[in-house]
Write a protein that holds these residues in place. Sequence first.
Motif, short mmCIF file in Angstrom:
data_model
loop_
_atom_site.label_atom_id
_atom_site.label_comp_id
_atom_site.label_asym_id
_atom_site.label_seq_id
_atom_site.Cartn_x
_atom_site.Cartn_y
_atom_site.Cartn_z
N ALA A 59 0.84 -1.20 0.00
CA ALA A 59 0.00 0.00 0.00
C ALA A 59 0.88 1.24 0.00
CB ALA A 59 -0.90 0.00 1.24
N ALA A 60 0.37 2.32 -0.54
CA ALA A 60 1.12 3.58 -0.57
C ALA A 60 1.51 4.06 0.82
CB ALA A 60 0.32 4.66 -1.29
N ASP A 61 0.67 3.75 1.83
CA ASP A 61 0.92 4.21 3.19
C ASP A 61 1.46 3.10 4.11
OD1 ASP A 61 -1.42 2.72 3.24
OD2 ASP A 61 -2.50 4.11 4.54
N VAL A 62 2.01 2.03 3.55
CA VAL A 62 2.50 0.92 4.35
C VAL A 62 3.60 1.38 5.31
CG1 VAL A 62 4.25 0.17 2.65
CG2 VAL A 62 3.31 -1.49 4.27
N ILE A 63 3.61 0.78 6.49
CA ILE A 63 4.65 1.03 7.48
C ILE A 63 5.28 -0.30 7.87
CG2 ILE A 63 5.11 1.81 9.86
CD1 ILE A 63 4.56 4.11 7.93
N PHE A 64 6.61 -0.33 7.89
CA PHE A 64 7.39 -1.49 8.31
C PHE A 64 7.99 -1.18 9.66
CE2 PHE A 64 7.42 -1.20 3.73
CZ PHE A 64 7.05 -2.47 3.35
N ASP A 65 7.81 -2.06 10.62
CA ASP A 65 8.32 -1.86 11.97
C ASP A 65 8.97 -3.17 12.41
OD1 ASP A 65 8.89 -0.97 14.51
OD2 ASP A 65 6.80 -0.73 15.12
N PHE A 66 10.31 -3.23 12.37
CA PHE A 66 11.03 -4.46 12.60
C PHE A 66 12.10 -4.30 13.67
CE2 PHE A 66 10.00 -4.57 7.99
CZ PHE A 66 9.05 -5.57 8.07
N THR A 67 12.41 -5.40 14.32
CA THR A 67 13.54 -5.46 15.23
C THR A 67 14.53 -6.47 14.65
OG1 THR A 67 12.15 -4.94 17.13
CG2 THR A 67 14.28 -5.99 17.58
N ASP A 80 8.98 3.61 5.62
CA ASP A 80 7.78 3.74 4.79
C ASP A 80 8.02 2.98 3.49
OD1 ASP A 80 9.28 5.41 3.04
OD2 ASP A 80 8.41 7.24 3.87
N ARG A 81 7.09 3.04 2.58
CA ARG A 81 7.16 2.27 1.34
C ARG A 81 8.39 2.61 0.50
NH1 ARG A 81 5.22 2.33 -4.10
NH2 ARG A 81 4.18 0.40 -4.67
N SER A 82 8.62 3.89 0.26
CA SER A 82 9.76 4.26 -0.59
C SER A 82 11.09 3.91 0.06
CB SER A 82 9.71 5.75 -0.96
OG SER A 82 9.82 6.55 0.18
N GLU A 83 11.21 4.06 1.37
CA GLU A 83 12.45 3.69 2.06
C GLU A 83 12.68 2.18 1.97
OE1 GLU A 83 12.54 7.08 5.59
OE2 GLU A 83 11.23 5.33 5.81
N TYR A 84 11.63 1.42 2.14
CA TYR A 84 11.75 -0.03 2.07
C TYR A 84 12.18 -0.48 0.67
CZ TYR A 84 10.68 -4.96 2.04
OH TYR A 84 10.79 -6.32 1.90
N LEU A 85 11.52 0.02 -0.36
CA LEU A 85 11.86 -0.38 -1.72
C LEU A 85 13.29 0.05 -2.08
CD1 LEU A 85 8.45 0.31 -3.48
CD2 LEU A 85 9.47 -1.93 -2.92
N ARG A 144 -5.10 -5.38 3.57
CA ARG A 144 -6.44 -4.83 3.40
C ARG A 144 -6.82 -4.88 1.92
NH1 ARG A 144 -4.38 1.01 4.80
NH2 ARG A 144 -3.59 1.64 2.78
N ALA A 145 -8.12 -4.95 1.69
CA ALA A 145 -8.63 -4.89 0.33
C ALA A 145 -8.55 -3.44 -0.14
CB ALA A 145 -10.07 -5.37 0.29
N VAL A 151 -3.52 -5.45 -0.41
CA VAL A 151 -2.16 -4.91 -0.28
C VAL A 151 -1.74 -4.97 1.19
CG1 VAL A 151 -2.24 -3.37 -2.29
CG2 VAL A 151 -3.04 -2.55 -0.06
N ILE A 152 -0.44 -5.04 1.42
CA ILE A 152 0.10 -4.97 2.77
C ILE A 152 0.04 -3.51 3.20
CG2 ILE A 152 2.16 -5.23 4.20
CD1 ILE A 152 3.09 -7.38 2.20
N TYR A 153 -0.53 -3.25 4.38
CA TYR A 153 -0.54 -1.89 4.90
C TYR A 153 0.27 -1.76 6.18
CZ TYR A 153 -4.28 -3.15 8.20
OH TYR A 153 -5.03 -3.72 9.20
N ALA A 154 0.68 -2.87 6.76
CA ALA A 154 1.55 -2.84 7.95
C ALA A 154 2.30 -4.15 8.03
CB ALA A 154 0.71 -2.64 9.21
N ALA A 155 3.56 -4.08 8.42
CA ALA A 155 4.38 -5.27 8.60
C ALA A 155 5.24 -5.07 9.83
CB ALA A 155 5.26 -5.51 7.38
N SER A 156 5.31 -6.09 10.67
CA SER A 156 6.15 -6.02 11.85
C SER A 156 6.76 -7.39 12.08
CB SER A 156 5.33 -5.59 13.08
OG SER A 156 4.31 -6.53 13.34
#
Length: 163
Positions: A59-67, A80-85, A144-145, A151-156
């Motif tokens: 998703a355009a507003d996806v957030i990745f939060d990882f340890t 965010d999406r652009s940083e992740y890609l 979410r649909a 699309v993925i909108y959050a990942a942790s």
Amino acid sequence: MINVIRATLVLSLMLLVVPGCARDSTTSALQQSDIEAMADRFQAAAQAMDADAMAPFLAADVIFDFTIATREGSQRMRMDRSEYLQSIREARQATTSYEYRPGPREISIDADGRTAQVKQSSSEVMVVMGQRVSGRSDGVYRIRASADGPVIYAASGTTRLQF
């Protein structure tokens, strides 16, 4: 050594997101079979470290939060999406081999049929700047649909790395 650690952290983020999904239909209710099929396609893109092929699943507003944990300690990363890609593109340049092994997926679709959660453990082995690194990850992905499909909108998650 710092560059090896940085590149490895980026690859670990990719590993955590691999179970994502996307679909090319309308905003109909999410179906487990669609999530499974698209997760397989996303995993193929991730194995190839192809950020452009991964992008439609996010998703355009996806957030990745990882340890990311190592023997020396842990580091929390939020992107965010652009940083992740961009991190995937950088990791591809620093990595000479990459092998991903997914574990079983646990998919639960919320009662509204519009959102879902995917849990998956996985492992990876890679060579980053000449150094072999292995990792084990546990991730949770919120889906979410959307008009373009799920699309993925959050990942942790958490990745444990061994150098």
